[in-house]
Motif scaffolding. Structure first.
Motif, mmCIF file in Angstrom:
data_model
loop_
_atom_site.group_PDB
_atom_site.id
_atom_site.type_symbol
_atom_site.label_atom_id
_atom_site.label_comp_id
_atom_site.label_asym_id
_atom_site.label_seq_id
_atom_site.Cartn_x
_atom_site.Cartn_y
_atom_site.Cartn_z
ATOM 1 N N ALA A 2 0.819 -1.192 -0.057
ATOM 2 C CA ALA A 2 0.079 0.094 -0.055
ATOM 3 C C ALA A 2 0.985 1.344 0.023
ATOM 4 C CB ALA A 2 -0.767 -0.079 1.283
ATOM 5 N N SER A 3 1.988 1.182 0.565
ATOM 6 C CA SER A 3 2.715 2.317 0.534
ATOM 7 C C SER A 3 3.555 2.752 -0.597
ATOM 8 C CB SER A 3 4.069 2.119 1.602
ATOM 9 O OG SER A 3 4.790 0.992 1.509
ATOM 10 N N ILE A 4 3.753 1.752 -1.821
ATOM 11 C CA ILE A 4 4.329 2.156 -2.849
ATOM 12 C C ILE A 4 3.615 2.079 -3.923
ATOM 13 C CG2 ILE A 4 6.645 1.716 -1.883
ATOM 14 C CD1 ILE A 4 6.759 -0.779 -3.296
ATOM 15 N N SER A 5 2.315 1.157 -3.986
ATOM 16 C CA SER A 5 1.571 0.766 -5.004
ATOM 17 C C SER A 5 1.309 1.982 -6.023
ATOM 18 C CB SER A 5 0.424 0.208 -4.763
ATOM 19 O OG SER A 5 -0.388 0.787 -4.143
ATOM 20 N N ALA A 6 0.981 3.147 -5.305
ATOM 21 C CA ALA A 6 0.318 4.216 -6.068
ATOM 22 C C ALA A 6 1.703 4.630 -7.008
ATOM 23 C CB ALA A 6 -0.207 5.403 -5.360
ATOM 24 N N LYS A 7 3.137 4.759 -6.342
ATOM 25 C CA LYS A 7 4.048 5.274 -7.169
ATOM 26 C C LYS A 7 4.373 4.195 -8.210
ATOM 27 C CE LYS A 7 6.148 7.719 -3.245
ATOM 28 N NZ LYS A 7 7.474 7.736 -2.318
ATOM 29 N N LEU A 8 4.205 3.076 -8.124
ATOM 30 C CA LEU A 8 4.613 2.025 -8.919
ATOM 31 C C LEU A 8 3.464 2.422 -10.134
ATOM 32 C CD1 LEU A 8 4.986 -1.146 -7.099
ATOM 33 C CD2 LEU A 8 6.528 0.386 -7.754
ATOM 34 N N GLN A 9 2.165 2.355 -10.117
ATOM 35 C CA GLN A 9 1.325 2.636 -11.047
ATOM 36 C C GLN A 9 1.795 4.075 -11.735
ATOM 37 O OE1 GLN A 9 -0.942 0.738 -12.163
ATOM 38 N NE2 GLN A 9 -1.150 -0.771 -10.580
ATOM 39 N N GLN A 10 2.062 4.990 -11.240
ATOM 40 C CA GLN A 10 2.420 6.210 -11.823
ATOM 41 C C GLN A 10 3.543 6.168 -12.629
ATOM 42 O OE1 GLN A 10 3.447 9.451 -8.897
ATOM 43 N NE2 GLN A 10 3.353 10.977 -10.513
ATOM 44 N N ALA A 11 4.521 5.136 -12.309
ATOM 45 C CA ALA A 11 5.777 4.999 -13.046
ATOM 46 C C ALA A 11 5.554 4.488 -14.304
ATOM 47 C CB ALA A 11 6.773 4.255 -12.107
ATOM 48 N N LEU A 12 4.435 3.272 -14.047
ATOM 49 C CA LEU A 12 4.139 2.404 -15.298
ATOM 50 C C LEU A 12 3.296 3.431 -16.267
ATOM 51 C CD1 LEU A 12 3.206 -0.876 -13.616
ATOM 52 C CD2 LEU A 12 4.962 -0.546 -15.196
ATOM 53 N N ALA A 13 2.425 4.244 -15.942
ATOM 54 C CA ALA A 13 1.621 5.128 -16.530
ATOM 55 C C ALA A 13 2.438 6.078 -17.449
ATOM 56 C CB ALA A 13 0.920 6.009 -15.637
ATOM 57 N N ALA A 14 3.637 6.556 -16.813
ATOM 58 C CA ALA A 14 4.377 7.404 -17.635
ATOM 59 C C ALA A 14 4.988 6.645 -18.644
ATOM 60 C CB ALA A 14 5.533 7.813 -16.626
ATOM 61 N N ARG A 15 5.523 5.207 -18.355
ATOM 62 C CA ARG A 15 6.089 4.443 -19.385
ATOM 63 C C ARG A 15 5.069 4.249 -20.822
ATOM 64 N NH1 ARG A 15 10.788 1.164 -18.323
ATOM 65 N NH2 ARG A 15 12.547 2.579 -17.801
ATOM 66 N N GLU A 16 3.828 3.916 -20.239
ATOM 67 C CA GLU A 16 2.865 3.981 -21.299
ATOM 68 C C GLU A 16 2.620 4.866 -22.051
ATOM 69 O OE1 GLU A 16 0.130 1.365 -23.292
ATOM 70 O OE2 GLU A 16 0.909 0.642 -21.136
ATOM 71 N N HIS A 17 2.710 6.183 -21.491
ATOM 72 C CA HIS A 17 2.389 7.454 -22.314
ATOM 73 C C HIS A 17 3.482 7.604 -23.166
ATOM 74 C CE1 HIS A 17 0.988 11.375 -22.790
ATOM 75 N NE2 HIS A 17 2.279 11.978 -22.667
ATOM 76 N N SER A 18 4.752 7.433 -22.702
ATOM 77 C CA SER A 18 5.806 7.533 -23.608
ATOM 78 C C SER A 18 6.241 6.544 -24.677
ATOM 79 C CB SER A 18 7.132 8.045 -22.956
ATOM 80 O OG SER A 18 7.398 6.761 -21.947
ATOM 81 N N GLY A 19 5.163 5.516 -24.580
ATOM 82 C CA GLY A 19 5.369 4.522 -25.579
ATOM 83 C C GLY A 19 6.462 3.282 -25.446
ATOM 84 N N LEU A 20 6.991 3.294 -23.905
ATOM 85 C CA LEU A 20 8.067 2.421 -23.569
ATOM 86 C C LEU A 20 7.656 1.409 -22.601
ATOM 87 C CD1 LEU A 20 10.353 5.664 -22.992
ATOM 88 C CD2 LEU A 20 10.293 4.333 -24.962
ATOM 89 N N ARG A 21 6.449 1.218 -22.242
ATOM 90 C CA ARG A 21 6.159 -0.020 -21.446
ATOM 91 C C ARG A 21 6.300 -1.278 -21.914
ATOM 92 N NH1 ARG A 21 0.753 -0.269 -17.450
ATOM 93 N NH2 ARG A 21 1.175 -2.346 -16.841
ATOM 94 N N ARG A 22 6.965 -2.046 -21.304
ATOM 95 C CA ARG A 22 7.312 -3.342 -21.696
ATOM 96 C C ARG A 22 6.049 -4.546 -21.243
ATOM 97 N NH1 ARG A 22 11.852 -0.573 -21.321
ATOM 98 N NH2 ARG A 22 13.527 -1.323 -22.801
ATOM 99 N N SER A 23 5.992 -5.466 -21.762
ATOM 100 C CA SER A 23 5.075 -6.666 -21.519
ATOM 101 C C SER A 23 5.720 -8.095 -22.037
ATOM 102 C CB SER A 23 3.876 -6.633 -21.720
ATOM 103 O OG SER A 23 3.782 -6.533 -23.040
ATOM 104 N N LEU A 24 5.474 -9.080 -21.355
ATOM 105 C CA LEU A 24 5.710 -10.415 -21.686
ATOM 106 C C LEU A 24 4.902 -10.977 -22.902
ATOM 107 C CD1 LEU A 24 6.746 -12.076 -18.297
ATOM 108 C CD2 LEU A 24 8.339 -11.475 -19.921
ATOM 109 N N ARG A 25 5.687 -11.799 -23.779
ATOM 110 C CA ARG A 25 4.913 -12.238 -24.948
ATOM 111 C C ARG A 25 5.472 -13.658 -25.046
ATOM 112 N NH1 ARG A 25 5.374 -9.418 -30.269
ATOM 113 N NH2 ARG A 25 7.675 -9.415 -29.507
ATOM 114 N N GLN A 26 4.407 -14.529 -24.974
ATOM 115 C CA GLN A 26 4.946 -16.049 -25.211
ATOM 116 C C GLN A 26 5.177 -16.387 -26.615
ATOM 117 O OE1 GLN A 26 2.351 -18.813 -23.384
ATOM 118 N NE2 GLN A 26 2.663 -20.547 -25.079
ATOM 119 N N SER A 27 6.482 -16.912 -26.618
ATOM 120 C CA SER A 27 6.995 -17.289 -28.033
ATOM 121 C C SER A 27 6.410 -18.811 -28.382
ATOM 122 C CB SER A 27 8.536 -17.236 -28.100
ATOM 123 O OG SER A 27 9.092 -17.643 -29.253
#
Length: 374
Positions: A2-27
């Motif tokens: 609870a103490s850091i989840s909001a900051k983590l979501q904010q960081a992920l949102a920033a990556r998403e906005h800049s087109g830099l968010r990564r995710s796993l894809r099954q090969s």
């Protein structure tokens, strides 16, 4: 959380906005012939001899390392691989690690304090970052490096790659050798992840070009041309003994498994054999064919003509991702490379050519590239 989840979501949102968010894809294994994102340059991960060596060792020793090397994790297959590597590459010792990343990080932590400064090529792999002593110099700028080294007679270290993992260009080993011969205060470390098995005489890459006196440390990884997992540091006897006593990543990590070690040994035998020479030539033929088709269709090919690491410049990260998604719809797997892996405004399609690709797959790829880029 609870103490850091909001900051983590904010960081992920920033990556998403800049087109830099990564995710796993099954090969999918069934799509390997049209997968241009693998580093399996010679196709050895699927070679019958390598797979048979893994199975045989797994049947005899089990599938895990089960302990650190200093406990009971150092068994006959690991000892043989270590000796085999040292003899093949003409170095005193080869210490085995679970990955190239673990090797670089762990050894730099253990040895970094003995140097006044650590110079690093601007495009060095992320596994070499972390030390406050690290000073980057412009890519392949040996004139700049020479000036920096000459400014002090204290012990210094330089970090380089034999083939740079994103641009695909080779280290200028002649300039490196000349610098080393006149700078006794400089130790040289070359990460040979993308060279071993592919480049140089007998697939020996930088170790076949420069002696141990010229390249003090060499990281060899097993997850590219050798088709397996793990890594080794090639070094002098005294360095190896020191690391066995002071490198926490070596001392406290579970050893690579005997089956892994046996598979790598089999891969090395293949690389050194007549079949290995055939595979390297097939790889070069495929690279040449890819570049020829790209030139015919007006597709930029900035990478070296001999490099299995090819790339197409795009610039915008969002567009780069969209292009890879469109290629995936045609069962073509190409990786979108974006910052921070590469500098800002240099997002690209990274295309790795392998000996297992055939002419049809390469033609299909280039035609698909032309269609989606246009």
């Amino acid at each position: 959380m609870a103490s850091i989840s909001a900051k983590l979501q904010q960081a992920l949102a920033a990556r998403e906005h800049s087109g830099l968010r990564r995710s796993l894809r099954q090969s999918e294994l069934s799509q390997r012939s049209s997968d241009f994102s693998l580093n399996d340059y010679l196709g050895l991960s699927q070679h019958p001899m390598v797979r048979a060596a893994f199975r045989q060792a797994a049947n005899e020793y089990g599938v895990g390392g089960c302990a650190s090397p200093l406990l009971s994790g150092w068994q006959a297959p690991q000892a043989y691989l270590s000796k085999q590597l040292a003899e093949w590459l003409e170095r005193d010792r080869a210490l085995l690690f679970s990955s190239g990343f673990a090797c670089n990080q762990g050894v730099l932590r253990a040895l970094g304090g003995h140097y006044s400064v650590i110079h690093a090529d601007r495009l060095i792999h992320a596994s070499c970052y972390g030390s406050h002593k690290l000073k980057r110099f412009p890519h392949q700028a040996f004139d700049s490096l020479t000036e920096r080294v000459a400014a002090s007679d204290q012990a210094q270290l330089v970090l380089l790659e034999s083939r740079y993992s994103m641009d695909g260009d080779e280290l200028d080993w002649r300039q490196l050798g000349a610098l080393k011969r006149k700078a006794s205060q400089l130790d040289v470390w070359v990460d040979d992840a993308h060279g071993i098995g592919v480049s140089g005489d007998d697939g020996r890459s930088i170790c076949g070009q420069l002696s141990q006196a010229e390249v003090d440390f060499c990281t060899v990884t097993f997850g590219k041309a050798l088709g397996s997992n793990g890594a080794a540091l090639l070094c002098e006897e005294v360095v190896a003994d020191y690391l066995v006593n002071y490198c926490r990543d070596f001392i406290y990590s579970t050893a690579i498994s005997p089956a892994q070690a046996a598979a790598v040994s089999a891969a090395i035998e293949l690389v050194r054999s007549a079949e290995g020479r055939v595979l390297r030539q097939r790889l070069q033929d495929n690279i040449g064919y890819y570049q020829q088709l790209c030139q015919q269709h007006g597709i930029a090919t900035p990478a070296a003509a001999t490099s299995p690491i090819q790339w197409v410049p795009v610039g915008c990260p969002q567009i780069t991702v969209k292009i890879t998604e469109r290629l995936a719809q045609q069962n073509m797997r190409v990786q979108a490379i974006r910052p921070p892996t590469v500098p800002e405004h240099t997002s690209r399609l990274r295309i790795t050519i392998s000996a297992i690709h055939d002419a049809e797959a390469i033609r299909d790829l280039v035609e698909a590239l032309r269609a989606v880029i246009d």
